[in-house]
Design an enzyme around this catalytic site. Structure first.
Site, PDB file in Angstrom:
ATOM      1  NE  ARG A 136      -3.518   1.879   3.039  1.00  0.00           N
ATOM      2  CZ  ARG A 136      -4.615   2.442   2.466  1.00  0.00           C
ATOM      3  NH1 ARG A 136      -5.177   2.255   1.566  1.00  0.00           N
ATOM      4  NH2 ARG A 136      -5.121   3.397   3.360  1.00  0.00           N
ATOM      5  CB  ILE A 183      -5.566   5.867  -0.853  1.00  0.00           C
ATOM      6  CG1 ILE A 183      -5.413   4.589  -1.208  1.00  0.00           C
ATOM      7  CG2 ILE A 183      -4.775   6.456  -0.600  1.00  0.00           C
ATOM      8  CD1 ILE A 183      -4.136   3.671  -0.878  1.00  0.00           C
ATOM      9  CB  SER A 184     -10.555   3.937   0.430  1.00  0.00           C
ATOM     10  OG  SER A 184     -10.916   4.796  -0.382  1.00  0.00           O
ATOM     11  CD  GLN A 185     -11.063   3.438   7.778  1.00  0.00           C
ATOM     12  OE1 GLN A 185     -12.518   3.503   7.215  1.00  0.00           O
ATOM     13  NE2 GLN A 185     -10.901   2.345   9.356  1.00  0.00           N
ATOM     14  CG  PHE A 191     -16.265   6.221  -0.786  1.00  0.00           C
ATOM     15  CD1 PHE A 191     -15.427   5.981  -1.692  1.00  0.00           C
ATOM     16  CD2 PHE A 191     -16.905   5.585   0.527  1.00  0.00           C
ATOM     17  CE1 PHE A 191     -14.567   4.433  -1.354  1.00  0.00           C
ATOM     18  CE2 PHE A 191     -16.512   4.049   0.825  1.00  0.00           C
ATOM     19  CZ  PHE A 191     -15.661   3.664  -0.524  1.00  0.00           C
TER      20      PHE A 191
END
Ligand code: SAM
Length: 220
Positions: A40, A66-68, A208
């Site tokens: 990541r 960038i998402s959790q 989001f």
């Protein structure tokens, strides 16, 4: 899939998976393995790499994120993908979600509307050696009819309702996962397409950035 180069952050990923993902109930072993494998930190801006395995989203530039890690894992688990599947992602962003999926399925096509972000996703995916993701520039709310049907569709931006073309382009038995709701908070929705219609279930609140397009929001 091959991840190129040395990876000194394997232990951090194991810790992330154990404490943020498995501990919160994600059980799918393919998802846990993918989250442990994908580096990541190579999908976040260099200045933020020390925070790559922390329990929150991060900015990737141009107002996008960038998402959790936990949300990536939950959405991947809800999709229920298997080896051999073809998955359509809407919102390539950093390319990280696509890389996680690509370590499970045979092909991911990811649509991104911002040219520089599409370039970022392509570059990040190339850096880590992912070759089974195709990043396409365009309005993902229209899907990609020429490559349909898809076994899975994952929408990684907030949409007021699920864009009809994405349901049309889902195979029978296929699954779509999307954050559906307002511009602040949404519900994670999973739909399964069957010969008899659509089964729709909700899976908790998420937050989001907006999906901008013909069947999404009209402005940033
Ligand atoms: N999946 C990404 C990742 O792993 O880094 C995170 C996606 S980010 C939360 C949302 C992305 O959706 C942004 O890059 C944004 O530009 C993109 N986006 C918004 N509307 C879109 C549309 N209609 N078609 C394609 N991409 C869109």
């Amino acid at each position: 899939m091959i991840f190129i180069g040395t990876d000194p952050r394997t232990e951090e990923r194991r810790h992330m998976v154990a404490t943020q993902i498995a501990a919160r109930g994600v059980r799918d072993t393919a998802v846990l393995a993918a989250m442990e494998a994908v580096p990541r930190h190579l999908f976040v801006p260099p200045a933020l790499r020390t925070a790559a395995y922390e329990d929150h989203p991060l900015p990737i530039g141009l107002g996008q994120t960038i998402s959790q890690p936990y949300i990536v894992a939950v959405m991947t688990e809800l999709l229920g993908s298997r080896p051999g599947d073809r998955v359509l992602e809407i919102g390539a962003g950093s390319g990280y979600q696509a890389a996680v999926l690509a370590s499970i399925v045979s092909l991911v096509i990811s649509i991104e509307r911002i040219p520089d972000v599409a370039g970022l996703a392509r570059s990040n995916l190339a850096t880590v050696g992912v070759s089974n993701v195709r990043v396409v520039l365009g309005d993902g709310t229209l899907g990609l009819p020429e490559d349909a049907p898809f076994d899975g569709v994952i929408v990684t931006a907030a949409t007021p309702e699920i864009p009809p073309p994405l349901i049309e382009q889902l195979a029978n038995g296929g699954v779509l996962v999307a954050p559906v709701g307002g511009r602040g908070v949404q519900e994670l929705v999973r739909i399964k397409k069957t010969r008899d219609g659509i089964d729709r279930t909700g899976h908790g609140g998420v937050c989001f950035v907006p999906l901008i397009g013909e069947f999404g929001w009209s402005v940033e």
